[in-house]
Design a protein around this motif. Structure first.
Motif, mmCIF file in Angstrom:
data_model
loop_
_atom_site.group_PDB
_atom_site.id
_atom_site.type_symbol
_atom_site.label_atom_id
_atom_site.label_comp_id
_atom_site.label_asym_id
_atom_site.label_seq_id
_atom_site.Cartn_x
_atom_site.Cartn_y
_atom_site.Cartn_z
ATOM 1 N N GLU A 54 0.730 -1.280 -0.284
ATOM 2 C CA GLU A 54 -0.381 -0.054 -0.350
ATOM 3 C C GLU A 54 0.545 0.931 -0.158
ATOM 4 O OE1 GLU A 54 -2.299 0.030 2.998
ATOM 5 O OE2 GLU A 54 -3.394 -2.272 2.850
ATOM 6 N N ASN A 55 2.053 1.104 0.593
ATOM 7 C CA ASN A 55 2.796 2.860 0.928
ATOM 8 C C ASN A 55 3.954 2.454 -0.062
ATOM 9 O OD1 ASN A 55 2.260 3.530 3.439
ATOM 10 N ND2 ASN A 55 4.090 2.138 4.383
ATOM 11 N N GLN A 56 3.416 1.386 -1.139
ATOM 12 C CA GLN A 56 4.506 1.469 -2.419
ATOM 13 C C GLN A 56 3.723 2.616 -3.402
ATOM 14 O OE1 GLN A 56 5.815 -1.513 -4.652
ATOM 15 N NE2 GLN A 56 7.910 -1.358 -4.155
ATOM 16 N N GLU A 57 2.479 1.769 -3.242
ATOM 17 C CA GLU A 57 1.140 2.119 -4.138
ATOM 18 C C GLU A 57 1.254 3.901 -3.931
ATOM 19 O OE1 GLU A 57 -1.407 1.589 -7.885
ATOM 20 O OE2 GLU A 57 0.270 1.134 -6.548
ATOM 21 N N MET A 58 0.769 4.225 -2.988
ATOM 22 C CA MET A 58 0.695 5.068 -2.611
ATOM 23 C C MET A 58 1.865 6.010 -3.183
ATOM 24 S SD MET A 58 -1.431 6.067 0.910
ATOM 25 C CE MET A 58 -0.350 5.006 1.558
ATOM 26 N N ARG A 59 2.930 6.079 -2.920
ATOM 27 C CA ARG A 59 3.597 6.917 -2.989
ATOM 28 C C ARG A 59 4.277 7.226 -4.769
ATOM 29 N NH1 ARG A 59 6.733 3.476 0.440
ATOM 30 N NH2 ARG A 59 7.570 2.372 -0.983
ATOM 31 N N ARG A 60 4.112 6.136 -5.273
ATOM 32 C CA ARG A 60 3.887 5.990 -6.964
ATOM 33 C C ARG A 60 3.135 6.931 -7.315
ATOM 34 N NH1 ARG A 60 1.601 4.111 -10.643
ATOM 35 N NH2 ARG A 60 -0.295 2.431 -9.385
ATOM 36 N N LEU A 61 1.664 6.607 -6.568
ATOM 37 C CA LEU A 61 0.557 7.799 -7.100
ATOM 38 C C LEU A 61 0.680 9.140 -6.849
ATOM 39 C CD1 LEU A 61 -2.136 4.999 -6.431
ATOM 40 C CD2 LEU A 61 -2.203 5.513 -8.361
ATOM 41 N N GLN A 67 -6.789 9.662 -5.560
ATOM 42 C CA GLN A 67 -5.055 8.779 -5.633
ATOM 43 C C GLN A 67 -5.359 7.565 -4.073
ATOM 44 O OE1 GLN A 67 -2.064 11.535 -5.704
ATOM 45 N NE2 GLN A 67 -2.121 11.852 -7.704
ATOM 46 N N TYR A 68 -5.608 8.243 -3.291
ATOM 47 C CA TYR A 68 -5.792 7.348 -1.669
ATOM 48 C C TYR A 68 -6.273 5.801 -1.812
ATOM 49 C CZ TYR A 68 -6.008 5.478 3.387
ATOM 50 O OH TYR A 68 -6.356 5.029 4.402
ATOM 51 N N GLU A 104 -7.235 4.901 -4.397
ATOM 52 C CA GLU A 104 -6.919 3.423 -6.094
ATOM 53 C C GLU A 104 -6.243 2.907 -5.271
ATOM 54 O OE1 GLU A 104 -7.055 4.948 -9.890
ATOM 55 O OE2 GLU A 104 -5.052 5.920 -9.192
ATOM 56 N N SER A 105 -4.773 3.183 -3.901
ATOM 57 C CA SER A 105 -4.230 2.598 -3.722
ATOM 58 C C SER A 105 -4.386 1.915 -2.461
ATOM 59 C CB SER A 105 -2.665 3.805 -2.425
ATOM 60 O OG SER A 105 -3.651 4.223 -1.607
#
Length: 471
Positions: A134-141, A168-169, A171-172
């Motif tokens: 989740e953290n990885q996806e949030m950083r990417r978004l 964005q959140y 989506e993650s």
């Protein structure tokens, strides 16, 4: 391909005993709903399986022919450092356990010990992996600044930056199974957000909505869990509960802040244990639905006064989505106004009326206690009364006049308007500043500015003219 796999990443069981692989796979599915499992009884094939599949967790036997567990652990840690590895052994070997932890194992368990501890360890590893993803996806978004699925949000009309961050959140977090708490004032669109989360989750079963406000403990239990025939007087046939209707999908519990303390205990147990009992049944059923809850109330304040359980709150707020009120989305008001006028005209089968230019400015200076829902209701009322020409502003003006239109000072704005280290402006200077601010908010419209100031338009016009008239 199986649907509704949990977790979103695969779990690989590596053991040379095929009977253990079968029995443990079944145990994981029956006890905690883990069904995204791969098995391997030949350690030489393990790395190939990891390369070909999206593996996030490996359960690895220490003692195996061909490649030992320790050798395979070293290879996994070196080539796939993001994968969590839990080591399993038939013997309680402290030195071996310490060696495995030093090599990078997430945990170490003895097969013959209590399986509850092993399952709990697996659940912890899954949560850790989900948090990392989740953290990885949030950083990417956040760094990309773009939505991957903008079509999922097309029914939510906005150009507000804070809403885009919310999207964005969402989506993650949409793909995992953890619970979501949606907060925001009444009318901000919490159910619409729940629908978006469900749609993005990829779950095939529907979103089931349940408003818990006003339900006593018995009715809450019956509605949520269902009952068997004969469970109580009048139960002449079985009834499926909402949680079972949402099987394979999402259950949305609205107005969770109104839930009684006794019902909160039952909901807490459902979230903790992942199982429930229909009324009149002694056989538990597994939960296979994601749970989203929403409230307009301040749950932290309710914890302080004892009306909401702290342990339940911590269970619910694994993911929290906070929706801003409409008065903090001023740029969205013209967009929403046009959207709802067109929607009202379509539903009422009339031509869309033209809104006066000053209407949007008027509404941007209204506090909207009912938020987006209130704006929609006003638009439908205005269109239903429209008989031709430019749309009348009377419906909107009446709403603005009947409510306190002053936007409250935010709670964190505790400092004085006039700092102690500066001299106070004169009464005349303050009046001039106030008039300037009203004209700014009204976009130069004297009618709206006078309404904000609480004076008549002629009085405001006279004051403005006096500025340009030489004394």
């Amino acid at each position: 391909m199986r649907e509704n796999l949990y977790p979103s990443f695969g779990i690989l069981l590596i053991d040379d005993e095929a009977s253990f692989l079968r029995s443990f796979s079944l145990l994981l599915e029956m006890t905690v709903g883990i069904n995204h499992v791969y098995t391997c009884d030949d350690s030489r094939q393990a790395m190939d399986l990891i390369e070909k599949n999206d593996i996030g967790l490996v359960l690895l036997d220490v003692n195996m022919p061909y490649l030992s567990g320790e050798l395979l652990l070293s290879a996994i840690v070196e080539r796939h450092p993001d994968i969590n590895v839990i080591m399993l052994s038939g013997l309680n070997q402290l030195e071996t356990a310490m060696d495995c932890i030093r090599l990078g194992a997430f945990d170490y368990f003895v097969k013959t010990t209590d399986q509850v501890r092993l399952v709990d360890g697996i659940k912890r590893a899954i949560k850790m992996q989900e948090m990392r993803l989740e953290n990885q996806e949030m950083r990417r978004l956040f760094f990309s600044g773009a939505l991957q699925n903008p079509e999922a949000f097309e029914d939510i009309v906005t150009q507000d930056k804070s809403m885009k961050l919310v999207f964005q959140y969402i989506e993650s977090i949409s793909k995992n199974n953890r619970h979501v708490l949606i907060t925001g004032e009444s009318g901000t669109g919490k159910e619409a957000i729940a629908q978006v989360i469900h749609n993005l989750s990829g779950r095939k079963a529907p979103l089931i909505c349940m408003n818990v406000a006003g339900l006593d403990d018995t009715l809450f239990s019956d509605t949520l869990f269902g009952h068997h025939r004969g469970a109580f007087s009048g139960a002449d046939k079985a009834r499926l509960g909402m949680i079972e209707q949402a099987n394979g999908g999402t259950l949305f519990l609205d107005e969770i802040g109104d839930l009684s303390l006794s019902s909160q205990v039952k909901l807490l147990r459902l979230l903790q244990e992942g199982e429930y009992y229909p009324l009149g049944s002694d056989t538990p059923k597994r939960v296979n639905a994601r749970i989203i809850v929403a409230t307009h109330q301040d749950l932290e304040a309710k914890q302080m006064d004892g009306s909401f359980r702290r342990d339940l709150y911590y269970r619910l707020c694994m993911h929290q989505v906070e929706l801003p009120p409409l008065r903090k989305r001023l740029a969205d008001i013209p967009l929403l106004l046009e959207f709802f006028l067109e929607k009202a005209a379509d539903e009422l089968e009339v031509n869309k009326p033209t809104a006066p230019k000053e209407l949007a400015v008027l509404l941007q200076n209204y506090s909207f206690p009912g938020n987006v829902r209130e704006l929609q209701a006003l638009c439908f009322d205005a269109v239903s009364r429209h008989r031709g020409g430019v749309l009348s502003m009377s419906v909107f003006k009446r709403a603005c006049e009947s409510a306190d239109t002053k936007i409250a000072v935010s709670e964190n704005q505790t400092s004085s308007l006039y700092p102690n280290d500066l001299p106070l402006p004169t009464l005349q200077e303050s009046a001039e500043l106030l008039v300037d601010e009203a004209m700014r908010r009204a976009n130069g419209n004297q009618s709206i500015a006078s309404r904000l100031l609480g004076i008549s338009q002629p009085a405001l016009s006279k004051r403005l003219k006096s500025r340009t008239t030489p004394s």
